[in-house]
Motif scaffolding. Structure first.
Motif, PDB file in Angstrom:
ATOM      1  N   UNK A 307       0.844  -1.194   0.000  1.00 36.97           N
ATOM      2  CA  UNK A 307       0.000   0.000   0.000  1.00 36.97           C
ATOM      3  C   UNK A 307       0.879   1.243   0.000  1.00 36.97           C
ATOM      4  N   UNK A 308       0.395   2.296  -0.662  1.00 35.84           N
ATOM      5  CA  UNK A 308       1.112   3.565  -0.642  1.00 35.84           C
ATOM      6  C   UNK A 308       0.928   4.235   0.711  1.00 35.84           C
ATOM      7  N   UNK A 309       2.027   4.605   1.324  1.00 44.71           N
ATOM      8  CA  UNK A 309       1.947   5.236   2.650  1.00 44.71           C
ATOM      9  C   UNK A 309       1.257   6.583   2.581  1.00 44.71           C
ATOM     10  N   UNK A 310       1.321   7.241   1.417  1.00 50.63           N
ATOM     11  CA  UNK A 310       0.711   8.562   1.288  1.00 50.63           C
ATOM     12  C   UNK A 310      -0.745   8.494   0.858  1.00 50.63           C
ATOM     13  N   UNK A 311      -1.245   7.319   0.549  1.00 51.82           N
ATOM     14  CA  UNK A 311      -2.600   7.213   0.004  1.00 51.82           C
ATOM     15  C   UNK A 311      -3.641   7.488   1.087  1.00 51.82           C
ATOM     16  N   UNK A 312      -4.333   8.589   0.965  1.00 51.97           N
ATOM     17  CA  UNK A 312      -5.393   8.912   1.926  1.00 51.97           C
ATOM     18  C   UNK A 312      -6.652   9.407   1.241  1.00 51.97           C
ATOM     19  N   UNK A 313      -6.715   9.244  -0.085  1.00 53.03           N
ATOM     20  CA  UNK A 313      -7.893   9.682  -0.827  1.00 53.03           C
ATOM     21  C   UNK A 313      -8.759   8.501  -1.225  1.00 53.03           C
ATOM     22  N   UNK A 314      -9.467   8.700  -2.340  1.00 54.07           N
ATOM     23  CA  UNK A 314     -10.406   7.672  -2.766  1.00 54.07           C
ATOM     24  C   UNK A 314      -9.905   6.879  -3.961  1.00 54.07           C
ATOM     25  N   UNK A 315      -8.767   7.286  -4.545  1.00 55.15           N
ATOM     26  CA  UNK A 315      -8.308   6.683  -5.782  1.00 55.15           C
ATOM     27  C   UNK A 315      -8.071   5.192  -5.725  1.00 55.15           C
ATOM     28  N   UNK A 316      -7.001   4.782  -5.061  1.00 55.87           N
ATOM     29  CA  UNK A 316      -6.645   3.365  -5.014  1.00 55.87           C
ATOM     30  C   UNK A 316      -7.646   2.561  -4.192  1.00 55.87           C
ATOM     31  N   UNK A 317      -8.067   3.109  -3.071  1.00 53.98           N
ATOM     32  CA  UNK A 317      -9.039   2.390  -2.236  1.00 53.98           C
ATOM     33  C   UNK A 317     -10.339   2.160  -2.991  1.00 53.98           C
ATOM     34  N   UNK A 318     -10.776   3.177  -3.724  1.00 56.94           N
ATOM     35  CA  UNK A 318     -11.995   3.065  -4.525  1.00 56.94           C
ATOM     36  C   UNK A 318     -11.853   1.981  -5.582  1.00 56.94           C
ATOM     37  N   UNK A 319     -10.717   1.974  -6.270  1.00 58.59           N
ATOM     38  CA  UNK A 319     -10.477   0.985  -7.324  1.00 58.59           C
ATOM     39  C   UNK A 319     -10.456  -0.431  -6.758  1.00 58.59           C
ATOM     40  N   UNK A 320      -9.789  -0.616  -5.632  1.00 59.88           N
ATOM     41  CA  UNK A 320      -9.709  -1.943  -5.027  1.00 59.88           C
ATOM     42  C   UNK A 320     -11.097  -2.441  -4.588  1.00 59.88           C
ATOM     43  N   UNK A 321     -11.899  -1.557  -4.040  1.00 58.01           N
ATOM     44  CA  UNK A 321     -13.245  -1.946  -3.614  1.00 58.01           C
ATOM     45  C   UNK A 321     -14.122  -2.309  -4.806  1.00 58.01           C
ATOM     46  N   UNK A 322     -14.011  -1.559  -5.889  1.00 59.13           N
ATOM     47  CA  UNK A 322     -14.796  -1.871  -7.092  1.00 59.13           C
ATOM     48  C   UNK A 322     -14.396  -3.225  -7.659  1.00 59.13           C
ATOM     49  N   UNK A 323     -13.090  -3.503  -7.694  1.00 57.21           N
ATOM     50  CA  UNK A 323     -12.622  -4.786  -8.203  1.00 57.21           C
ATOM     51  C   UNK A 323     -13.115  -5.936  -7.323  1.00 57.21           C
ATOM     52  N   UNK A 324     -13.068  -5.733  -6.016  1.00 58.72           N
ATOM     53  CA  UNK A 324     -13.539  -6.778  -5.097  1.00 58.72           C
ATOM     54  C   UNK A 324     -15.029  -7.016  -5.260  1.00 58.72           C
ATOM     55  N   UNK A 325     -15.787  -5.960  -5.509  1.00 62.42           N
ATOM     56  CA  UNK A 325     -17.229  -6.096  -5.682  1.00 62.42           C
ATOM     57  C   UNK A 325     -17.571  -6.801  -6.979  1.00 62.42           C
ATOM     58  N   UNK A 326     -16.848  -6.469  -8.036  1.00 68.57           N
ATOM     59  CA  UNK A 326     -17.150  -7.024  -9.356  1.00 68.57           C
ATOM     60  C   UNK A 326     -16.608  -8.431  -9.545  1.00 68.57           C
ATOM     61  N   UNK A 327     -15.444  -8.736  -8.960  1.00 70.54           N
ATOM     62  CA  UNK A 327     -14.783 -10.012  -9.246  1.00 70.54           C
ATOM     63  C   UNK A 327     -14.582 -10.881  -8.020  1.00 70.54           C
ATOM     64  N   UNK A 328     -15.097 -10.464  -6.884  1.00 70.28           N
ATOM     65  CA  UNK A 328     -14.938 -11.207  -5.641  1.00 70.28           C
ATOM     66  C   UNK A 328     -13.447 -11.400  -5.362  1.00 70.28           C
ATOM     67  N   UNK A 329     -12.978 -12.652  -5.323  1.00 69.41           N
ATOM     68  CA  UNK A 329     -11.563 -12.898  -5.047  1.00 69.41           C
ATOM     69  C   UNK A 329     -10.768 -13.195  -6.314  1.00 69.41           C
ATOM     70  N   UNK A 330     -11.426 -13.151  -7.448  1.00 65.99           N
ATOM     71  CA  UNK A 330     -10.762 -13.493  -8.707  1.00 65.99           C
ATOM     72  C   UNK A 330     -10.129 -12.256  -9.356  1.00 65.99           C
ATOM     73  N   UNK A 331      -9.247 -11.607  -8.613  1.00 67.37           N
ATOM     74  CA  UNK A 331      -8.528 -10.440  -9.130  1.00 67.37           C
ATOM     75  C   UNK A 331      -7.307 -10.216  -8.251  1.00 67.37           C
ATOM     76  N   UNK A 332      -6.411  -9.381  -8.717  1.00 63.49           N
ATOM     77  CA  UNK A 332      -5.286  -8.953  -7.883  1.00 63.49           C
ATOM     78  C   UNK A 332      -4.921  -7.526  -8.272  1.00 63.49           C
ATOM     79  N   UNK A 333      -4.438  -6.781  -7.296  1.00 67.12           N
ATOM     80  CA  UNK A 333      -3.987  -5.409  -7.521  1.00 67.12           C
ATOM     81  C   UNK A 333      -2.725  -5.208  -6.689  1.00 67.12           C
TER      82      UNK A 333
END
Length: 355
Positions: A307-333
């Motif tokens: 994880x990026x230590x500076x990440x405190x916005x919605x960018x990466x967290x938002x993307x990871x949540x969308x991927x988890x919602x759409x693909x369950x565990x069948x993805x990696x980031x």
């Protein structure tokens, strides 16, 4: 009507099993009569027996409906008593038809002989009752399963909408802030160009169904609109490199997947360097997976446990949540250091195409 619709119609499905079961009962008994060399007249006895069984077992359906919400002990008692009564009545009819038809009117002197072998009929009715409850519980479990799947699907849809609504204001705030800055420094031409590009980008976003995946070609088109907006600000300081395999153009990806990632790269890699930098996007296919790689040549960032230590916005967290919602565990980031400098994000999702 397909088979699934037939099964979902409980009344039609009941009659299919009810009639089919008793027809099968008659057929088995008919084959048994052939083994014992019984007269053809016994066929009528068998048919009447099956018909009577169907008649006397049918009311059990309504009895069990009324007993459905009782305690297990009371249900068991109702089943035993109801099965015995219906089995006894059925056995009386079977014995009467046997003595009156097969024996040509001869009958025993004592009328209780008509109830003989009623225990066997009780077992048949008890088996009918058991099958009724098994099928009923199976249908109930299937219904509950469909409700759970529907509820999960609605929850996923709501979560995707929430994430999307979270993303749009974030992007709009940054873009409008940039336009405001251009106006303050009298860069009206660039500000007008950015407003035009923003209008095109928002129109594209509204035209797309946010709950569905889009082709990679459509996603690249949306990304290009976003980059055109940023190029008004950064001009030659922002350089883009695309490396996309031809067989990936029709692959399905979440809509606006790249935009928040590129936005982060511009904010932390391009904007902080006097000469700007380069953002690279590579897309390829490996077996049944679609591989996406987004990298920059900025100053880099501290990465802690992926994880990026500076990440405190919605960018990466938002993307990871969308991927988890759409693909369950069948993805990696995976987030890692780029070589020689910068940050690299690798995403793996299932390779899917439009049907």
């Amino acid at each position: 009507m397909n088979w699934q619709e037939f099964l979902e119609n409980r009344n039609r499905f009941f009659w299919f099993l009810h009639i089919g079961g008793w027809v099968g009962f008659a057929f088995v008994h008919y084959l048994g009569s052939l083994l014992h060399d019984l007269r053809d007249l016994f066929t009528w006895v068998t048919l009447l027996s099956a018909y009577a069984g169907a008649i006397f077992s049918y009311p059990l359906r309504y009895v069990y409906r009324r007993a459905w919400n009782m305690t297990p002990l009371k249900i068991a008692l109702v089943v035993i008593v109801s099965s015995y009564i219906s089995g006894l009545l059925w056995q009386v009819v079977k014995n009467i038809s046997y003595w009156e038809i097969y024996k040509h009117g001869w009958r025993p002197d004592f009328w209780l002989y008509y109830t003989q072998s009623s225990l066997w009929s009780f077992y048949i009715m008890l088996s009918w009752s058991g099958l009724y409850f098994v099928i009923k519980y199976y249908q109930m479990l299937q219904t509950e399963k469909q409700k759970v799947l529907s509820a999960n699907n609605m929850a996923n849809q709501a979560q995707l909408k929430m994430l999307r609504y979270q993303l749009n204001p974030h992007f709009l705030f940054n873009t409008l802030n940039a336009i405001s800055t251009l106006v303050l420094i009298d860069e009206n031409k660039n500000a007008n160009a950015m407003v035009t590009k923003l209008s095109d980008f928002l129109r594209y976003s509204l035209d797309m169904d946010t709950m569905k995946k889009v082709t990679l070609a459509q996603e690249i088109k949306a990304l290009q609109l976003y980059l055109d907006i940023e190029k008004v600000r950064f001009e030659d300081r922002l350089r883009i490199e695309f490396e996309i395999q031809k067989n990936c153009q029709n692959a399905l990806v979440p809509s606006l997947l790249f935009q928040p990632l590129v936005e982060n790269a511009i904010k932390y890699a391009i904007a902080v360097k006097e000469n700007g930098g380069t953002i690279s996007l590579k897309v390829s296919r490996f077996a049944n997976d679609l591989l996406l790689e987004l990298s920059d040549d900025g100053p880099g960032a501290k990465i802690v446990k992926g994880e990026l230590a500076r990440e405190n916005g919605v960018g990466l967290a938002n993307t990871r949540e969308r991927l988890a919602t759409l693909y369950d565990k069948n993805y990696s980031m995976v987030i890692s250091d780029n070589v020689p400098s910068g940050v690299k994000i690798n995403i793996r999702i299932p390779f899917q195409q439009e049907q």
